[in-house]
Design a protein around this motif. Structure first.
Motif, PDB file in Angstrom:
ATOM      1  N   UNK A 190      -2.014  12.198  -5.507  1.00 10.33           N
ATOM      2  CA  UNK A 190      -1.992  13.054  -6.701  1.00 10.33           C
ATOM      3  C   UNK A 190      -3.372  13.116  -7.352  1.00 10.33           C
ATOM      4  N   UNK A 191      -4.064  11.976  -7.377  1.00 13.08           N
ATOM      5  CA  UNK A 191      -5.381  11.929  -8.002  1.00 13.08           C
ATOM      6  C   UNK A 191      -6.412  12.702  -7.186  1.00 13.08           C
ATOM      7  N   UNK A 192      -6.318  12.608  -5.860  1.00 14.35           N
ATOM      8  CA  UNK A 192      -7.287  13.272  -4.984  1.00 14.35           C
ATOM      9  C   UNK A 192      -6.497  14.196  -4.054  1.00 14.35           C
ATOM     10  N   UNK A 193      -6.157  15.402  -4.517  1.00 11.75           N
ATOM     11  CA  UNK A 193      -5.273  16.284  -3.745  1.00 11.75           C
ATOM     12  C   UNK A 193      -5.813  16.661  -2.366  1.00 11.75           C
TER      13      UNK A 193
ATOM     14  N   UNK B 194     -12.166   2.373  -5.745  1.00 14.33           N
ATOM     15  CA  UNK B 194     -11.945   2.292  -7.196  1.00 14.33           C
ATOM     16  C   UNK B 194     -10.460   2.401  -7.529  1.00 14.33           C
ATOM     17  N   UNK B 195      -9.730   3.264  -6.802  1.00 16.27           N
ATOM     18  CA  UNK B 195      -8.296   3.385  -7.021  1.00 16.27           C
ATOM     19  C   UNK B 195      -7.578   2.091  -6.631  1.00 16.27           C
ATOM     20  N   UNK B 196      -7.967   1.472  -5.529  1.00 17.28           N
ATOM     21  CA  UNK B 196      -7.350   0.211  -5.114  1.00 17.28           C
ATOM     22  C   UNK B 196      -7.586  -0.883  -6.159  1.00 17.28           C
ATOM     23  N   UNK B 197      -8.777  -0.904  -6.742  1.00  9.27           N
ATOM     24  CA  UNK B 197      -9.056  -1.876  -7.808  1.00  9.27           C
ATOM     25  C   UNK B 197      -8.116  -1.665  -8.997  1.00  9.27           C
ATOM     26  N   UNK B 198      -7.952  -0.401  -9.396  1.00  8.75           N
ATOM     27  CA  UNK B 198      -7.085  -0.087 -10.537  1.00  8.75           C
ATOM     28  C   UNK B 198      -5.636  -0.474 -10.240  1.00  8.75           C
ATOM     29  N   UNK B 199      -5.179  -0.163  -9.032  1.00  9.67           N
ATOM     30  CA  UNK B 199      -3.810  -0.497  -8.663  1.00  9.67           C
ATOM     31  C   UNK B 199      -3.597  -2.008  -8.657  1.00  9.67           C
ATOM     32  N   UNK B 200      -4.586  -2.752  -8.154  1.00 10.71           N
ATOM     33  CA  UNK B 200      -4.465  -4.212  -8.120  1.00 10.71           C
ATOM     34  C   UNK B 200      -4.405  -4.782  -9.534  1.00 10.71           C
ATOM     35  N   UNK B 201      -5.220  -4.252 -10.447  1.00  9.87           N
ATOM     36  CA  UNK B 201      -5.198  -4.723 -11.833  1.00  9.87           C
ATOM     37  C   UNK B 201      -3.857  -4.402 -12.502  1.00  9.87           C
ATOM     38  N   UNK B 202      -3.365  -3.197 -12.274  1.00  7.32           N
ATOM     39  CA  UNK B 202      -2.085  -2.793 -12.854  1.00  7.32           C
ATOM     40  C   UNK B 202      -0.945  -3.649 -12.295  1.00  7.32           C
ATOM     41  N   UNK B 203      -0.976  -3.884 -10.986  1.00  5.06           N
ATOM     42  CA  UNK B 203       0.059  -4.721 -10.363  1.00  5.06           C
ATOM     43  C   UNK B 203       0.049  -6.125 -10.959  1.00  5.06           C
TER      44      UNK B 203
ATOM     45  N   UNK C 153       0.816  -1.217   0.000  1.00  4.81           N
ATOM     46  CA  UNK C 153       0.000   0.000   0.000  1.00  4.81           C
ATOM     47  C   UNK C 153       0.848   1.264   0.000  1.00  4.81           C
ATOM     48  N   UNK C 154       1.795   1.358   0.909  1.00  2.36           N
ATOM     49  CA  UNK C 154       2.589   2.583   1.056  1.00  2.36           C
ATOM     50  C   UNK C 154       3.297   3.012  -0.228  1.00  2.36           C
ATOM     51  N   UNK C 155       3.942   2.098  -0.986  1.00  5.24           N
ATOM     52  CA  UNK C 155       4.622   2.548  -2.207  1.00  5.24           C
ATOM     53  C   UNK C 155       3.682   3.123  -3.266  1.00  5.24           C
ATOM     54  N   UNK C 156       2.383   2.884  -3.139  1.00 10.18           N
ATOM     55  CA  UNK C 156       1.424   3.329  -4.158  1.00 10.18           C
ATOM     56  C   UNK C 156       0.618   4.557  -3.729  1.00 10.18           C
ATOM     57  N   UNK C 157       0.683   4.916  -2.475  1.00  9.48           N
ATOM     58  CA  UNK C 157      -0.192   5.978  -1.963  1.00  9.48           C
ATOM     59  C   UNK C 157       0.025   7.310  -2.663  1.00  9.48           C
ATOM     60  N   UNK C 158       1.240   7.557  -3.127  1.00 13.46           N
ATOM     61  CA  UNK C 158       1.517   8.837  -3.793  1.00 13.46           C
ATOM     62  C   UNK C 158       0.603   9.071  -4.987  1.00 13.46           C
ATOM     63  N   UNK C 159       0.298   7.999  -5.713  1.00 12.80           N
ATOM     64  CA  UNK C 159      -0.566   8.159  -6.887  1.00 12.80           C
ATOM     65  C   UNK C 159      -1.981   8.531  -6.484  1.00 12.80           C
ATOM     66  N   UNK C 160      -2.450   7.970  -5.355  1.00 11.68           N
ATOM     67  CA  UNK C 160      -3.794   8.343  -4.895  1.00 11.68           C
ATOM     68  C   UNK C 160      -3.810   9.794  -4.427  1.00 11.68           C
TER      69      UNK C 160
END
Length: 304
Positions: free
Chosen positions: A115-118, A282-291, A106-113
Motif C-alpha cells: 500500500x505504501x509503495x504501490x 526503513x519499512x522493516x524497521x518501522x514494522x519491527x518497532x511497532x511489533x 513477514x507475509x502478514x505485514x507485506x500488505x502495508x508495504x
C-alpha cells in the motif's frame, strides 16, 4: 594510470582456460587480438605473464600470482554484469528469509508495504541457505543467527524474547509453575538460538527428560504446539498470530528474560545506495518497532 580492464579480462580467460585459442573463441575475437591484449597488459605490469611452448602456454610465476589476485574479482564483475542484463533484477526486489520468518512474520505485514509503495514488486525467497551475494540474485536477506558476518552490512531486526507456549487444551495461561512446565512433553526447535537448557539454568530448575519432539524448522515446532503435542520454547517474533488468536498461551505468569536478536537485515553495503531497497529497509524497521510495542507477551512478568 587506469588499468586496462579489457586486457585484464582477456588474461583472466587465458589463464582460466590455459589456452589463447580457447580464450579467443570464448570472447569471440581472434587469437591475434588476445595476444595483443596480453602483450599490452605485460607492458603495463612490467613483467611476463605467460610463456609459450609451441602452441601451448603456461603462466609465469608472476602470471600465477596475478591470476590468483584478480580471478575472484573478475568473476564477480562478470556475474554482476550477467545479472544486470535481466529486467527482473531492475524491477523486482528479492528478499530471502527463512520459511518461518517469511510465513509467520513477514507475509502478514507485506500488505502495508504494498500500500505504501504501490509500484513495488517483491519476490520472497523462503530458504534457510545464507545468501552468497556474489552469486545469488538477492537484494536483501533476513538472516537467522547471531550476527558477525564480515564484509556485509548487518542490522538486527529486533530483540526477541523466548517464552514457553502450549495449546490451551494442554495448560491454561499462567496456570503452571516453572517446574510444572518441564513436566509437560517438550517440543524443541533444533536451530533456535535459545534452548530449553538455557531456561532450566536461568531458573535453577531440576532437569527432566529431554524433549520428546524435535524439529529443524521453528514453524513445525509451533504447529506441533498448536496441535497439543506439548510445550515449545519459541521466539515471540514467530508466535504472534497464534498468541493473539488464543491457539497458543504462555502457561506461566512469570518467566526469566531470555532475549536475543536472531534475525538480521543483511546485504552488501553497496546495496544501501538503492533507493527502492532503502524504502524497504526503513519499512522493516518501522514494522519491527511497532511489533515490539504491541507484542502480545508485553504483559508477562519477566525476571531479570
Amino acid at each position: 594510470m587506469v588499468p586496462p580492464f579489457r586486457a585484464i579480462v582477456v588474461f583472466h580467460y587465458v589463464a582460466r582456460l590455459n589456452s589463447i585459442a580457447q580464450a579467443a573463441a570464448e570472447l569471440n575475437v581472434t587469437p591475434s587480438a588476445v595476444s595483443q591484449q596480453i602483450k599490452a597488459l605485460e607492458e603495463q605490469i612490467g613483467a611476463a605473464l605467460i610463456t609459450r611452448k609451441g602452441r601451448s602456454i603456461s603462466l609465469t610465476e608472476t602470471g600465477e600470482r596475478y591470476f590468483e589476485l584478480i580471478s575472484d574479482k573478475v568473476d564477480g564483475v562478470i556475474r554482476a554484469t550477467d545479472m544486470m542484463r535481466g529486467k527482473q533484477h531492475h524491477t523486482t526486489l528479492v528478499i530471502r528469509a527463512t520459511p518461518t520468518v517469511s510465513s509467520k512474520w513477514l507475509l502478514p505485514r507485506l500488505g502495508r508495504f504494498m500500500e505504501r509503495v504501490p509500484d513495488a514488486k517483491l519476490r520472497i525467497d523462503g530458504s534457510n541457505e545464507p545468501v552468497d551475494f556474489t552469486r545469488d540474485n538477492v537484494d536483501l536477506e533476513i538472516r537467522h543467527g547471531l550476527g558477525g558476518w564480515p564484509g556485509l552490512y548487518t542490522e538486527p531486526l529486533t530483540p526477541e524474547r523466548f517464552v514457553p507456549v502450549c495449546a490451551p487444551m494442554v495448560a491454561a495461561a499462567g496456570s503452571l509453575s516453572p517446574q510444572q512446565v518441564l513436566e509437560l512433553p517438550r517440543i524443541r526447535s533444533a536451530k533456535a538460538q535459545i534452548q530449553w537448557s538455557s531456561r532450566i539454568e536461568a531458573q535453577g530448575l531440576d532437569p527432566t527428560p529431554d524433549a520428546r519432539l524435535s524439529f529443524d524448522r521453528s514453524h513445525m515446532a509451533i504447529d506441533a504446539a498448536v496441535l497439543g503435542y506439548g510445550v515449545a520454547l519459541e521466539s515471540e517474533l514467530m508466535i504472534e498470530a497464534e498468541l493473539r488468536s488464543g491457539r497458543l498461551v504462555v502457561p506461566v505468569g512469570r518467566t526469566p528474560l531470555l532475549q536475543v536478536a536472531t534475525q538480521w537485515l543483511v546485504c552488501p553495503r553497496s546495496n544501501l545506495r538503492r533507493q527502492r531497497l532503502m524504502r524497504l529497509i526503513e519499512w522493516l524497521r518501522e514494522e519491527a518497532q511497532s511489533w515490539a510495542a504491541e507484542s502480545p507477551i508485553n504483559s508477562i512478568d519477566f525476571l531479570n
